[in-house]
Design an enzyme around this catalytic site. Structure first.
Site, PDB file in Angstrom:
ATOM      1  N   LYS A  67       0.663  -1.094  -0.050  1.00  0.00           N
ATOM      2  CA  LYS A  67       0.071   0.060  -0.073  1.00  0.00           C
ATOM      3  C   LYS A  67       0.882   1.355   0.117  1.00  0.00           C
ATOM      4  O   LYS A  67       0.708   2.185  -0.692  1.00  0.00           O
ATOM      5  CB  LYS A  67      -0.955   0.266   1.347  1.00  0.00           C
ATOM      6  N   GLN A 111      -5.214  -1.458   9.636  1.00  0.00           N
ATOM      7  CA  GLN A 111      -5.012  -2.814   8.945  1.00  0.00           C
ATOM      8  C   GLN A 111      -5.494  -3.914   9.939  1.00  0.00           C
ATOM      9  O   GLN A 111      -5.354  -3.928  11.105  1.00  0.00           O
ATOM     10  CB  GLN A 111      -3.545  -3.108   8.770  1.00  0.00           C
ATOM     11  N   ASP A 134     -11.284   3.049   4.169  1.00  0.00           N
ATOM     12  CA  ASP A 134     -11.761   1.420   4.057  1.00  0.00           C
ATOM     13  C   ASP A 134     -13.443   1.397   3.817  1.00  0.00           C
ATOM     14  O   ASP A 134     -13.651   0.172   3.596  1.00  0.00           O
ATOM     15  CB  ASP A 134     -11.171   0.965   5.448  1.00  0.00           C
TER      16      ASP A 134
HETATM   17  N1  GUN Z   1      -7.390  -7.077   6.037  1.00  0.00           N
HETATM   18  C1  GUN Z   1      -7.647  -7.622   4.916  1.00  0.00           C
HETATM   19  N2  GUN Z   1      -8.234  -6.658   4.100  1.00  0.00           N
HETATM   20  C2  GUN Z   1      -8.129  -5.561   4.568  1.00  0.00           C
HETATM   21  C3  GUN Z   1      -8.860  -4.407   4.109  1.00  0.00           C
HETATM   22  O1  GUN Z   1      -9.425  -4.247   2.849  1.00  0.00           O
HETATM   23  N3  GUN Z   1      -8.847  -3.334   4.811  1.00  0.00           N
HETATM   24  C4  GUN Z   1      -8.003  -3.426   6.003  1.00  0.00           C
HETATM   25  N4  GUN Z   1      -8.084  -2.421   6.799  1.00  0.00           N
HETATM   26  N5  GUN Z   1      -7.506  -4.701   6.465  1.00  0.00           N
HETATM   27  C5  GUN Z   1      -7.711  -5.568   5.744  1.00  0.00           C
END
Ligand code: GUN
Length: 301
Positions: A67, A111, A134
């Site tokens: 990311k 995350q 998100d």
């Molecule tokens: N863990 C797995 N997929 C995601 C996501 O799309 N966002 C976040 N914050 N954590 C994740």
């Protein structure tokens, strides 16, 4: 003889058209980069994204590195906040609040999963809904799930699935869509997003009776159940469009929740794993962060 037969089987043309997530994500990123360049040219701020990661999960660290790299490549201001597994819930919430109050931050992502001593809901509740790139804040998920409401952000992996369908020329309206899996991150929001686009949606899960029969009604099938190669050819309606969100490792190799080798002979379009939905998630995160940056600087989105 048998060698010839085997060779011709191996070389048989793939029936389904591949939905190339790698290529589509590259195109999405290119557009985002151009938009960011235009923002800067017009004297505006570059979008700012904070990613908060607590603990040592290697998969989470890999996602977060990816990311950060993509955000930097596209001209975003990218801040990583990597915290030890021993960090308390109160400390994480303090950090979220700090970034809620920072003008240069347009998006905050925590995350998931968080370590077990931290309550995920309590942390997600703290994120400013205007920075919830998100789309997991209950207000945003709630609005996504209600008639005549609009969430500020759609969750990234589901948004990636929808974008793959749209860019592959798939009409969603009026179709029977079946979603296999009901997680907060994928199954539930993708079902809402398909319904918002006028599909007739069925959500299946581990307790669904006659699962194979229900799945086989799908014109559009989205699979996010977390079981390697669970969906077989005889589960799939001929000509269906299949989106595989699964990410499983079998014998050291990545594979989806769909038995790709079988199902590609039945479906009309299908995403591979890897190279399908995966590359879209980060592209959609950056798209959401760009939307936020424009909104927060008073620009049209
Ligand atoms: N863990 C797995 N997929 C995601 C996501 O799309 N966002 C976040 N914050 N954590 C994740």
């Amino acid at each position: 003889m048998s060698t010839t037969t085997n060779d011709s089987t191996a070389l048989a043309a793939t029936t389904a058209k591949l939905i190339d997530g790698k290529e589509i994500a590259t195109n999405v990123r290119k557009t985002i980069k151009e938009d960011v360049e235009k923002l800067i040219k017009d004297g505006k701020r570059a979008p700012g994204l904070v990613v908060i990661l607590v603990g040592d999960r290697p998969d989470s660290h890999t996602y977060v590195r990816s990311k950060k790299k993509t955000a930097s490549d596209l001209g975003f201001v990218s801040i990583d906040c990597i915290l030890p597994a021993s960090t308390s819930q109160e400390e994480v919430i303090e950090i979220v609040r700090k970034y809620n109050n920072s003008d240069e931050v347009d998006g905050i992502l925590v995350q998931l999963p968080l370590p077990s001593h931290i309550n995920e809901e309590s942390v997600l509740n703290e994120i400013d809904i205007t920075k919830d790139v998100d789309g997991f804040h209950p207000v945003n998920i709630g609005k996504l799930s209600m008639r005549n409401r609009k969430s500020l952000f759609e969750p990234c992996t589901p948004k990636g699935c929808i974008e793959l369908l749209i860019r592959s020329g798939v009409q969603i309206e009026g179709k029977n869509a079946v979603v296999l899996g009901r997680s907060n991150i994928v199954g539930l929001p993708v079902a809402m997003m398909l319904m918002n686009r006028n599909a007739t949606v069925t959500i299946c899960h581990s307790k669904t009776a006659n699962l194979q029969q229900v799945v086989s009604q799908a014109d559009i099938l989205v699979v996010a159940i977390g079981v390697a190669r669970m969906v077989k050819a005889d589960w799939v309606k001929p000509g269906a469009i299949v989106i595989d969100v699964g990410m499983n490792t079998v014998d050291g190799k990545l594979c989806g929740d769909v038995d790709f080798a079988q199902v590609k002979e039945v479906a009309s379009q299908i995403t591979p794993v890897p190279g399908g939905v995966g590359p879209m998630t980060i592209a959609m995160l950056l798209n959401n962060t760009l939307i936020s940056a424009k909104r927060r600087q008073g620009l049209d989105i």
